[in-house]
Design a protein around this motif. Structure first.
Motif, PDB file in Angstrom:
ATOM      1  N   ASN A  42       0.824  -1.220   0.000  1.00 42.51           N
ATOM      2  CA  ASN A  42       0.000   0.000   0.000  1.00 42.51           C
ATOM      3  C   ASN A  42       0.859   1.271   0.000  1.00 42.51           C
ATOM      4  O   ASN A  42       0.462   2.288  -0.558  1.00 42.51           O
ATOM      5  CB  ASN A  42      -1.001  -0.017   1.165  1.00 42.51           C
ATOM      6  CG  ASN A  42      -0.343  -0.100   2.516  1.00 42.51           C
ATOM      7  OD1 ASN A  42       0.422  -1.024   2.780  1.00 42.51           O
ATOM      8  ND2 ASN A  42      -0.633   0.845   3.378  1.00 42.51           N
ATOM      9  N   VAL A  80       2.129   1.763  -3.620  1.00 45.66           N
ATOM     10  CA  VAL A  80       1.096   2.346  -4.461  1.00 45.66           C
ATOM     11  C   VAL A  80       1.073   3.870  -4.277  1.00 45.66           C
ATOM     12  O   VAL A  80       0.918   4.629  -5.234  1.00 45.66           O
ATOM     13  CB  VAL A  80      -0.291   1.726  -4.133  1.00 45.66           C
ATOM     14  CG1 VAL A  80      -1.412   2.466  -4.848  1.00 45.66           C
ATOM     15  CG2 VAL A  80      -0.308   0.258  -4.500  1.00 45.66           C
ATOM     16  N   GLN A  81       1.271   4.304  -3.034  1.00 43.82           N
ATOM     17  CA  GLN A  81       1.247   5.748  -2.759  1.00 43.82           C
ATOM     18  C   GLN A  81       2.392   6.496  -3.437  1.00 43.82           C
ATOM     19  O   GLN A  81       2.300   7.698  -3.652  1.00 43.82           O
ATOM     20  CB  GLN A  81       1.285   5.992  -1.247  1.00 43.82           C
ATOM     21  CG  GLN A  81      -0.065   5.710  -0.605  1.00 43.82           C
ATOM     22  CD  GLN A  81      -0.028   5.789   0.902  1.00 43.82           C
ATOM     23  OE1 GLN A  81       0.960   6.187   1.489  1.00 43.82           O
ATOM     24  NE2 GLN A  81      -1.125   5.407   1.529  1.00 43.82           N
ATOM     25  N   GLN A  99      -0.306  -1.744 -10.414  1.00 44.00           N
ATOM     26  CA  GLN A  99      -0.219  -2.947 -11.224  1.00 44.00           C
ATOM     27  C   GLN A  99      -1.610  -3.414 -11.601  1.00 44.00           C
ATOM     28  O   GLN A  99      -2.506  -3.475 -10.771  1.00 44.00           O
ATOM     29  CB  GLN A  99       0.488  -4.059 -10.436  1.00 44.00           C
ATOM     30  CG  GLN A  99       0.759  -5.280 -11.291  1.00 44.00           C
ATOM     31  CD  GLN A  99       1.108  -6.504 -10.455  1.00 44.00           C
ATOM     32  OE1 GLN A  99       1.472  -6.402  -9.292  1.00 44.00           O
ATOM     33  NE2 GLN A  99       0.976  -7.663 -11.052  1.00 44.00           N
ATOM     34  N   VAL A 156     -10.729  -7.988 -10.829  1.00 48.34           N
ATOM     35  CA  VAL A 156     -11.668  -6.938 -10.407  1.00 48.34           C
ATOM     36  C   VAL A 156     -12.452  -7.482  -9.210  1.00 48.34           C
ATOM     37  O   VAL A 156     -12.508  -8.688  -8.993  1.00 48.34           O
ATOM     38  CB  VAL A 156     -12.636  -6.531 -11.542  1.00 48.34           C
ATOM     39  CG1 VAL A 156     -11.866  -5.904 -12.679  1.00 48.34           C
ATOM     40  CG2 VAL A 156     -13.446  -7.728 -12.029  1.00 48.34           C
ATOM     41  N   PHE A 157     -13.030  -6.592  -8.399  1.00 50.64           N
ATOM     42  CA  PHE A 157     -13.803  -7.030  -7.241  1.00 50.64           C
ATOM     43  C   PHE A 157     -15.218  -7.349  -7.718  1.00 50.64           C
ATOM     44  O   PHE A 157     -16.032  -6.458  -7.938  1.00 50.64           O
ATOM     45  CB  PHE A 157     -13.805  -5.955  -6.159  1.00 50.64           C
ATOM     46  CG  PHE A 157     -12.423  -5.610  -5.692  1.00 50.64           C
ATOM     47  CD1 PHE A 157     -11.646  -6.562  -5.049  1.00 50.64           C
ATOM     48  CD2 PHE A 157     -11.879  -4.359  -5.907  1.00 50.64           C
ATOM     49  CE1 PHE A 157     -10.350  -6.267  -4.623  1.00 50.64           C
ATOM     50  CE2 PHE A 157     -10.603  -4.049  -5.491  1.00 50.64           C
ATOM     51  CZ  PHE A 157      -9.827  -5.012  -4.845  1.00 50.64           C
ATOM     52  N   LEU A 209     -13.897   3.432  -7.401  1.00 49.97           N
ATOM     53  CA  LEU A 209     -13.657   4.101  -6.115  1.00 49.97           C
ATOM     54  C   LEU A 209     -12.501   3.431  -5.365  1.00 49.97           C
ATOM     55  O   LEU A 209     -11.659   4.101  -4.765  1.00 49.97           O
ATOM     56  CB  LEU A 209     -14.908   4.040  -5.231  1.00 49.97           C
ATOM     57  CG  LEU A 209     -16.035   5.022  -5.504  1.00 49.97           C
ATOM     58  CD1 LEU A 209     -17.150   4.793  -4.485  1.00 49.97           C
ATOM     59  CD2 LEU A 209     -15.544   6.461  -5.414  1.00 49.97           C
ATOM     60  N   MET A 210     -12.468   2.100  -5.406  1.00 50.33           N
ATOM     61  CA  MET A 210     -11.388   1.366  -4.746  1.00 50.33           C
ATOM     62  C   MET A 210     -10.039   1.737  -5.359  1.00 50.33           C
ATOM     63  O   MET A 210      -9.036   1.858  -4.664  1.00 50.33           O
ATOM     64  CB  MET A 210     -11.599  -0.147  -4.885  1.00 50.33           C
ATOM     65  CG  MET A 210     -12.580  -0.719  -3.915  1.00 50.33           C
ATOM     66  SD  MET A 210     -11.978  -0.570  -2.220  1.00 50.33           S
ATOM     67  CE  MET A 210     -13.136   0.580  -1.558  1.00 50.33           C
ATOM     68  N   ALA A 238      -9.239   4.495  -6.359  1.00 56.64           N
ATOM     69  CA  ALA A 238      -8.863   5.817  -5.854  1.00 56.64           C
ATOM     70  C   ALA A 238      -8.735   5.811  -4.344  1.00 56.64           C
ATOM     71  O   ALA A 238      -8.816   6.857  -3.707  1.00 56.64           O
ATOM     72  CB  ALA A 238      -9.912   6.839  -6.280  1.00 56.64           C
ATOM     73  N   TYR A 239      -8.536   4.640  -3.770  1.00 57.94           N
ATOM     74  CA  TYR A 239      -8.512   4.514  -2.305  1.00 57.94           C
ATOM     75  C   TYR A 239      -7.543   5.488  -1.648  1.00 57.94           C
ATOM     76  O   TYR A 239      -7.806   6.024  -0.576  1.00 57.94           O
ATOM     77  CB  TYR A 239      -8.148   3.073  -1.930  1.00 57.94           C
ATOM     78  CG  TYR A 239      -8.302   2.773  -0.465  1.00 57.94           C
ATOM     79  CD1 TYR A 239      -9.554   2.494   0.074  1.00 57.94           C
ATOM     80  CD2 TYR A 239      -7.203   2.763   0.394  1.00 57.94           C
ATOM     81  CE1 TYR A 239      -9.713   2.220   1.415  1.00 57.94           C
ATOM     82  CE2 TYR A 239      -7.357   2.494   1.739  1.00 57.94           C
ATOM     83  CZ  TYR A 239      -8.614   2.214   2.244  1.00 57.94           C
ATOM     84  OH  TYR A 239      -8.763   1.945   3.579  1.00 57.94           O
ATOM     85  N   ILE A 240      -6.396   5.727  -2.279  1.00 57.98           N
ATOM     86  CA  ILE A 240      -5.373   6.581  -1.645  1.00 57.98           C
ATOM     87  C   ILE A 240      -5.670   8.065  -1.837  1.00 57.98           C
ATOM     88  O   ILE A 240      -5.000   8.907  -1.248  1.00 57.98           O
ATOM     89  CB  ILE A 240      -3.955   6.273  -2.171  1.00 57.98           C
ATOM     90  CG1 ILE A 240      -3.889   6.478  -3.690  1.00 57.98           C
ATOM     91  CG2 ILE A 240      -3.552   4.857  -1.823  1.00 57.98           C
ATOM     92  CD1 ILE A 240      -2.475   6.368  -4.238  1.00 57.98           C
ATOM     93  N   ASN A 241      -6.681   8.377  -2.666  1.00 53.48           N
ATOM     94  CA  ASN A 241      -6.992   9.775  -2.922  1.00 53.48           C
ATOM     95  C   ASN A 241      -8.099  10.259  -1.982  1.00 53.48           C
ATOM     96  O   ASN A 241      -9.195   9.731  -1.990  1.00 53.48           O
ATOM     97  CB  ASN A 241      -7.434   9.928  -4.387  1.00 53.48           C
ATOM     98  CG  ASN A 241      -7.539  11.393  -4.790  1.00 53.48           C
ATOM     99  OD1 ASN A 241      -7.528  12.280  -3.949  1.00 53.48           O
ATOM    100  ND2 ASN A 241      -7.622  11.627  -6.078  1.00 53.48           N
ATOM    101  N   LYS A 242      -7.796  11.245  -1.155  1.00 52.98           N
ATOM    102  CA  LYS A 242      -8.768  11.684  -0.157  1.00 52.98           C
ATOM    103  C   LYS A 242      -9.695  12.789  -0.682  1.00 52.98           C
ATOM    104  O   LYS A 242     -10.682  13.138  -0.048  1.00 52.98           O
ATOM    105  CB  LYS A 242      -8.031  12.175   1.090  1.00 52.98           C
ATOM    106  CG  LYS A 242      -7.189  11.078   1.717  1.00 52.98           C
ATOM    107  CD  LYS A 242      -7.148  11.176   3.215  1.00 52.98           C
ATOM    108  CE  LYS A 242      -6.593   9.949   3.900  1.00 52.98           C
ATOM    109  NZ  LYS A 242      -5.831   8.988   3.117  1.00 52.98           N
ATOM    110  N   ARG A 294      -9.440   1.175 -13.196  1.00 43.91           N
ATOM    111  CA  ARG A 294      -9.250   1.168 -11.747  1.00 43.91           C
ATOM    112  C   ARG A 294      -7.809   1.531 -11.387  1.00 43.91           C
ATOM    113  O   ARG A 294      -7.559   2.308 -10.467  1.00 43.91           O
ATOM    114  CB  ARG A 294      -9.599  -0.239 -11.232  1.00 43.91           C
ATOM    115  CG  ARG A 294      -9.562  -0.415  -9.745  1.00 43.91           C
ATOM    116  CD  ARG A 294      -9.930  -1.827  -9.352  1.00 43.91           C
ATOM    117  NE  ARG A 294      -8.941  -2.803  -9.776  1.00 43.91           N
ATOM    118  CZ  ARG A 294      -8.971  -4.106  -9.465  1.00 43.91           C
ATOM    119  NH1 ARG A 294      -9.960  -4.589  -8.743  1.00 43.91           N
ATOM    120  NH2 ARG A 294      -8.037  -4.935  -9.893  1.00 43.91           N
TER     121      ARG A 294
END
Lengths: 292, 236
Positions: B73, B76-77, B82, B89-90, B100-101, B103-107, B149
Motif C-alpha cells: 500500500n 502504491v502511494q 499494477q 476486479v472485485f 472508487l477502490m 482511488a482509495y489513496i486519494n482523499k 481502476r
C-alpha cells in the motif's frame, strides 16, 4: 398468540446469535481465519460489566459502554499480538493459536474471578407488552430493536463507506486490495474491533436473559453463533444475520415442544449438518469466483 | 535517470529459485515489455516489485528510492500500480465501486468523482455499466475496468500483467491501443506479455525472460527482428 410470542423470543435470541456470528463471519471473510477465541470475548465483556457494576454500582449504561470499548481494544490487541505475526503461516497454526487464546481467556477469568458463577443483572427490564392475548417481554423487544439497529448500521457501513467497501475488497482478493493502496492490516484490525464490540454487546443481552456469569459463559453461545455463521455461509454478512436468526427461532420453537425440548442443541447441530449436505457453502455463501 | 531500476533480484518459492538475479530498468515515459514463456518468472518479477512477494536478495529502486520490503500500500502511494494477471476486479462490487477502490489513496472526493468521469470517457463501456457488479462483466470489459481502476490512483508507472490474456483478437488490439494512449498521455508502462508480437510492436525496449533469467534485451524493433525471438516467440 403463543406461537407469535415464541417467534418473537426466537427472533430476539436469534438477533443475539447474529451479533456474535457477525464477528466470526467478518473475521473469516477478511482475515481468512477462524477466531475460536471470539466466544470468550463475550465472557470477558461480561466480567468487565461485573467489575464496573461493583465500582459504579448504579450506572448500567456506563458499565456496558466500558465493556464494549474494552472488548474492542482487546480484539485489536489479540489480533496484533497473536494473529498478525502468523499472517501467511499455515491455517492450522492460526487455528491452534486461536484455541490457545480461548483457553488463555478462560483460565485468566478462572484465576481472577474464581469458579463460582457471579450473579449479574445488567439491565433489569421487567414487565411485558400486552396486546390482547399476546404478551412479549420488554427485554425481548429491546434485544430485537438493538439487534436490528446494529445489523442495519453494519450493512450500511459495509455498503456505503470507504472502509466498508475496502473490507469487501480485502475479503474477495487480498492482493488486489493491496494493489489499490489498501492497508490490509488496518482493515483486519477494524474487523476485529467491530466483531469484538458486537460480541460484548451480545453478552449484555445474554445476561439479561440468564444473569449467571462464569468463565465458560461465552463457550456455548460462541459455538452456536459459529454454527449460525456456517449455516448462513461463513464469510457472508447477510448470511450470519440469517443464520443467527434462523438458529434462534428454531431453538425457541424446539424449547416449546416438550417432547424434543431436551434435544434442542442436537437438533440445531443436525440442521447444520443437513444444510451443509445440501448446500456446502451455507445458505447465502458464495462459491469463490474461478480464476479466468 | 531510470524511473524503475531492478538489480540482481532473486526470488525463491521454498527451495525453488524463481528469479535467478534479474536486472533491468524502465525510464520515464517508456513502454518496456518483459516477454517470455509461461513460468519464465514474469509475474513473479512484477509481484516482487509491488511488494506482494518478498525477494531473497536484490534491489528495486523507484524514483531514486529503495522499495524492497516496503508494504504494497505504501508502494502504491509512491505512484506505482499494477493491473494484475487475470484482471482481479472485485466481482462483488459494482463498476463504480471498483473505480472508487482504485482511488482509495486519494482523499479528495470531488477529484475522485471527476477522475471517474474521465475513466468513463476513456472507456465508455464502463460508464454504461457503472451500476453493474463487476463479476457480471465480460472478460474484455473486466480488463477495461482493471485498467480504469489502476488509472484512478494517477500512477506514474503502470505495470500490466498479461492484459491480453483470454481476450478476443479485436479486444486485444483495443487493449494495446489503450496502453499506447496511456503512454502518450504521460504514464510510463511496464508490460508483461505472452503475446510477444503485439507487445514488441508498441514497446520502446524489451527484455526476454527464460526460466528466471533475462537472456536478451534491446529495443522493441530489434527484438522483433531477432532470429532467436522470432523462432521462440513469434512463430518462426
Amino acid at each position: 398468540m403463543e406461537f407469535i410470542s415464541t417467534l418473537l423470543n426466537g427472533l430476539s435470541s436469534g438477533g443475539t446469535y447474529a451479533m456474535i456470528a457477525l464477528g466470526y463471519t467478518m473475521v473469516y471473510g477478511i482475515a481468512k481465519m477462524l477466531n475460536f477465541a471470539h466466544g470468550d470475548v463475550i465472557m470477558v465483556g461480561g466480567y468487565i460489566m461485573y467489575v464496573m457494576m461493583l465500582l459504579l454500582s448504579q450506572n448500567v449504561f456506563l458499565g456496558i459502554a466500558v465493556a464494549v470499548v474494552f472488548c474492542v481494544l482487546l480484539g485489536i490487541l489479540v489480533e496484533r499480538l497473536a494473529y498478525r505475526p502468523l499472517r501467511g503461516a499455515s491455517p492450522l497454526a492460526v487455528l491452534i493459536t486461536a484455541i490457545g487464546v480461548s483457553y488463555l481467556f478462560q483460565s485468566l477469568a478462572l484465576i481472577v474471578f474464581k469458579s463460582s458463577p457471579k450473579m449479574l443483572s445488567v439491565l433489569q427490564i421487567s414487565g411485558a407488552l400486552k396486546l390482547g392475548k399476546l404478551s412479549v417481554d420488554y427485554s425481548t423487544i429491546v434485544t430485537l430493536a438493538v439487534a436490528a439497529a446494529v445489523m442495519t448500521a453494519l450493512t450500511l457501513f459495509v455498503k456505503k463507506t470507504k472502509t466498508g467497501r475496502a473490507m469487501v475488497a480485502v475479503s474477495e482478493d487480498r492482493d488486489a486490495a493491496k494493489l489499490m493502496g489498501i492497508n490490509v492490516n488496518f482493515i483486519i484490525m477494524i474487523t476485529f474491533a467491530i466483531g469484538s464490540g458486537l460480541a460484548a454487546l451480545a453478552g449484555v443481552f445474554m445476561l439479561m436473559k440468564a444473569p449467571s456469569l462464569s468463565n465458560t459463559f461465552g463457550a456455548m453461545p460462541g459455538i452456536k453463533a459459529f454454527t449460525a455463521a456456517v449455516i448462513g455461509g461463513i464469510g457472508s454478512i447477510p448470511g450470519a444475520m440469517v443464520g443467527g436468526i434462523l438458529l434462534g427461532v428454531i431453538e425457541a420453537i424446539s424449547f416449546k415442544i416438550p417432547l424434543i425440548a431436551p434435544y434442542t442443541d442436537a437438533i440445531e447441530f443436525s440442521i447444520l449438518i443437513i444444510i451443509l449436505l445440501v448446500k456446502p457453502t451455507g445458505l447465502l455463501g458464495k462459491r469463490r469466483r474461478e480464476k479466468v | 535517470m531510470a524511473l524503475l531500476e531492478v538489480k540482481d533480484l532473486q526470488v525463491y518459492y521454498g527451495v525453488i529459485q524463481a528469479l535467478k538475479g534479474i536486472s533491468f530498468e524502465v525510464n520515464e515515459g517508456e513502454i518496456v515489455t518483459l516477454i517470455g514463456a509461461n513460468g519464465a518468472g514474469k509475474t513473479t518479477t512484477m509481484q516482487s516489485i509491488m511488494g506482494l512477494i518478498h525477494p531473497k536478495s536484490g534491489e528495486v529502486i523507484y524514483d531514486g528510492q529503495s522499495i524492497v520490503g516496503m508494504p504494497t500500500n505504501k508502494i502504491v502511494q509512491l505512484g506505482m500500480t499494477q493491473v494484475p494477471e487475470g484482471r482481479r476486479v472485485f466481482s462483488e462490487l459494482t463498476v463504480y465501486e471498483n473505480l472508487l477502490m482504485g482511488a482509495y489513496i486519494n482523499k479528495d472526493r470531488s477529484k475522485v468523482k471527476s477522475d471517474i468521469e474521465e475513466v468513463y470517457t476513456l472507456f465508455p463501456r464502463l460508464g454504461e455499466r457503472k451500476g453493474q457488479l463487476a463479476g457480471m462483466l465480460s472478460g474484455g470489459e473486466q480488463q477495461m475496468l482493471a485498467m480504469g481502476r489502476a488509472l484512478m490512483s494517477h500512477p506514474k508507472l503502470m505495470m500490466l500483467d498479461e492484459p491480453s490474456m483470454g481476450l478476443a483478437p479485436i479486444l486485444v488490439s483495443q487493449v494495446f491501443d489503450m496502453i499506447k494512449h496511456l503512454n502518450e498521455t504521460g504514464t510510463t508502462i511496464l508490460l508483461v506479455e505472452q503475446n510477444a508480437e503485439k507487445a514488441l510492436s508498441i514497446a520502446d525496449r524489451a527484455y526476454v525472460m527464460e526460466i528466471g533469467e533475462i537472456t536478451l534485451s534491446g529495443t522493441g524493433k530489434e527484438l522483433a527482428e531477432s532470429d532467436k525471438v522470432k523462432e521462440a516467440y513469434l512463430g518462426g
